[in-house]
Design a protein around this motif. Sequence first.
Motif, PDB file in Angstrom:
ATOM      1  N   THR A 198       0.803  -1.180   0.054  1.00  0.00           N
ATOM      2  CA  THR A 198       0.089   0.073   0.087  1.00  0.00           C
ATOM      3  C   THR A 198       1.023   1.216   0.095  1.00  0.00           C
ATOM      4  O   THR A 198       1.781   1.133   0.761  1.00  0.00           O
ATOM      5  CB  THR A 198      -0.889   0.133   1.055  1.00  0.00           C
ATOM      6  OG1 THR A 198      -1.834  -1.194   1.110  1.00  0.00           O
ATOM      7  CG2 THR A 198      -1.600   1.322   1.652  1.00  0.00           C
ATOM      8  N   ARG A 213      -2.468 -15.006  -0.564  1.00  0.00           N
ATOM      9  CA  ARG A 213      -1.344 -14.726   0.480  1.00  0.00           C
ATOM     10  C   ARG A 213      -1.860 -14.718   2.030  1.00  0.00           C
ATOM     11  O   ARG A 213      -3.049 -14.488   2.376  1.00  0.00           O
ATOM     12  CB  ARG A 213      -1.016 -13.087   0.537  1.00  0.00           C
ATOM     13  CG  ARG A 213       0.023 -12.790   1.296  1.00  0.00           C
ATOM     14  CD  ARG A 213       0.522 -11.271   0.963  1.00  0.00           C
ATOM     15  NE  ARG A 213       2.104 -11.325   1.145  1.00  0.00           N
ATOM     16  CZ  ARG A 213       2.705 -10.158   1.593  1.00  0.00           C
ATOM     17  NH1 ARG A 213       2.214  -9.229   1.967  1.00  0.00           N
ATOM     18  NH2 ARG A 213       3.973 -10.239   1.551  1.00  0.00           N
ATOM     19  N   ASN A 270       7.941 -14.602   2.393  1.00  0.00           N
ATOM     20  CA  ASN A 270       8.246 -13.221   2.468  1.00  0.00           C
ATOM     21  C   ASN A 270       8.143 -12.723   3.966  1.00  0.00           C
ATOM     22  O   ASN A 270       7.946 -13.434   4.919  1.00  0.00           O
ATOM     23  CB  ASN A 270       7.112 -12.331   1.970  1.00  0.00           C
ATOM     24  CG  ASN A 270       7.182 -10.830   2.486  1.00  0.00           C
ATOM     25  OD1 ASN A 270       6.394 -10.389   3.193  1.00  0.00           O
ATOM     26  ND2 ASN A 270       7.894  -9.985   1.826  1.00  0.00           N
ATOM     27  N   GLY A 296      11.457  -9.604   5.617  1.00  0.00           N
ATOM     28  CA  GLY A 296      12.748  -9.398   6.158  1.00  0.00           C
ATOM     29  C   GLY A 296      14.052  -9.985   5.304  1.00  0.00           C
ATOM     30  O   GLY A 296      14.892 -10.116   6.041  1.00  0.00           O
TER      31      GLY A 296
HETATM   32  C1  FMN Z   1       4.484   0.286   3.106  1.00  0.00           C
HETATM   33  C2  FMN Z   1       4.014  -0.865   3.238  1.00  0.00           C
HETATM   34  C3  FMN Z   1       2.700  -1.204   2.538  1.00  0.00           C
HETATM   35  C4  FMN Z   1       2.371  -2.650   2.920  1.00  0.00           C
HETATM   36  N1  FMN Z   1       1.119  -2.950   2.041  1.00  0.00           N
HETATM   37  C5  FMN Z   1       0.678  -4.097   2.038  1.00  0.00           C
HETATM   38  C6  FMN Z   1      -0.656  -4.590   1.350  1.00  0.00           C
HETATM   39  O1  FMN Z   1      -1.291  -3.670   0.649  1.00  0.00           O
HETATM   40  N2  FMN Z   1      -0.853  -5.966   1.502  1.00  0.00           N
HETATM   41  C7  FMN Z   1      -0.053  -6.782   1.901  1.00  0.00           C
HETATM   42  O2  FMN Z   1      -0.576  -8.119   1.877  1.00  0.00           O
HETATM   43  N3  FMN Z   1       0.938  -6.532   2.739  1.00  0.00           N
HETATM   44  C8  FMN Z   1       1.445  -5.295   2.552  1.00  0.00           C
HETATM   45  N4  FMN Z   1       2.592  -4.938   3.372  1.00  0.00           N
HETATM   46  C9  FMN Z   1       3.307  -5.916   3.823  1.00  0.00           C
HETATM   47  C10 FMN Z   1       4.405  -6.205   2.689  1.00  0.00           C
HETATM   48  O3  FMN Z   1       3.965  -7.129   1.631  1.00  0.00           O
HETATM   49  C11 FMN Z   1       5.517  -7.236   3.474  1.00  0.00           C
HETATM   50  O4  FMN Z   1       4.839  -8.355   3.951  1.00  0.00           O
HETATM   51  C12 FMN Z   1       6.123  -6.665   4.670  1.00  0.00           C
HETATM   52  O5  FMN Z   1       6.972  -5.380   4.166  1.00  0.00           O
HETATM   53  C13 FMN Z   1       7.540  -7.651   4.895  1.00  0.00           C
HETATM   54  O6  FMN Z   1       8.488  -7.798   3.574  1.00  0.00           O
HETATM   55  P1  FMN Z   1       9.849  -7.061   3.767  1.00  0.00           P
HETATM   56  O7  FMN Z   1      10.805  -7.205   4.968  1.00  0.00           O
HETATM   57  O8  FMN Z   1      10.628  -7.484   2.431  1.00  0.00           O
HETATM   58  O9  FMN Z   1       9.481  -5.450   3.582  1.00  0.00           O
HETATM   59  C14 FMN Z   1       3.073  -3.605   3.351  1.00  0.00           C
HETATM   60  C15 FMN Z   1       4.450  -3.211   3.997  1.00  0.00           C
HETATM   61  C16 FMN Z   1       4.818  -1.832   3.812  1.00  0.00           C
HETATM   62  C17 FMN Z   1       6.166  -1.492   4.366  1.00  0.00           C
END
Ligand code: FMN
Length: 379
Positions: free
Chosen positions: A28, A230, A299, A301
Amino acid sequence: MSQNSVLFTPFKVGAFTLPNRLVLAPMTRSRAQNPGNVPTDSTVKYYVQRASAGLLITEGSQISPQGVGYIYTPGIHTEDQVAGWKKVTDAVHAAGGRIFIQLWHVGAISHPFFQNGELPVAPSAVQPKDVKAFTANGMEEIPTPRALTTEEVKATVEDFRQAAKNAKEAGFDGVEIHGANGYLVDQFIQDSTNQRTDEYGGSVENRARFALEVVQAAVDVLGADRVGIRLAPTGNMGGIHDSDRLGTFSYLTEQLNKFGLAYLHVIEALPGHPMAAKAGQQPVGPALRKIFKGPFILNGGYTQETAEHALDNNEADLIAFGVPYIANPDLVERYQQGAALNTPDQATFYGGDDHGYIDYPSLQEQTAEPELKQDIIQK
Ligand SMILES: Cc1cc2nc3c(=O)[nH]c(=O)nc-3n(C[C@H](O)[C@H](O)[C@H](O)COP(=O)(O)O)c2cc1C
């Protein structure tokens, strides 16, 4: 950094052969700041910049006016939104990419601000904990939602079906059902938020029913090879929990096998990550990996190193990257070349203008104009 890493090898996901194992995680970004919550030209640029990922998954996009819980998030339920997304999918395809849209209904994680003054809806009247709604008036307390009637539950499945039709019309390669992070589908799955006594509550078979009907509706429209889901089996958002997470999510995953889906996408963040399981919580992801008979995305981190480790150990087939992709549109190329990463600016994650959205420089731009990177960090 190994260029021969499995990260950069092709993999077949449903109807598509992805050129590499990197997935843009759904995120988002709250940039649909217009009355119809329509994706904009900046949205087009944002996804095109990231088109070298094996697969792009869009930000959560509300399937209906009722499905919204955050300001300025795009929808996929009006003609204008479909037209806006069509520009995104056309441009991503022209850039050689593949893109699924994440279909989202927030359920209880909403506010009367978004619901014409009415209460948000949910499987049961259980108030989310430790989470606030972000409305035009700032951060607001989330009230106790109203439980959906059985007829309304069925109507919501139809809203997902219509959203899948709209996604097809908008040119998406497929859809991802948002069954994670304490939103509506997850609220049905887990027993802390589902206290229903009809066919959608009680036993694990009944609690999984809504998720499976939503998946079936999307499969009816698009075919199973264009539908993913998911899940966040150890997530705690809004205080969601289940008395038997391993049992509940294992059952659901066994049932998902019947469809032959494009993929199962599991968030189970590595230790130390804000979304990681709490102390004492058992991991569920490895069990789901064993049960699921299709492409498996992990997914939470991951870095290049931990992603390669997970792929080498057969913990997953693909890794989704979230925050690293916010600041590095060309994450594939940076990992391939062992290049330094840009630093993400948390202040611009949600909402605002193009700054922090589409102005993170690619490696190529940075090499041409080294001062660009400095510029973005100083702003
Ligand atoms: C800014 C932001 C918006 C996110 N929006 C969503 C979303 O719309 N749908 C979703 O399933 N997860 C959302 N997440 C979670 C991410 O998809 C992801 O699971 C989370 O950031 C952990 O992965 P990473 O460590 O690679 O960032 C969001 C995370 C962030 C940081």
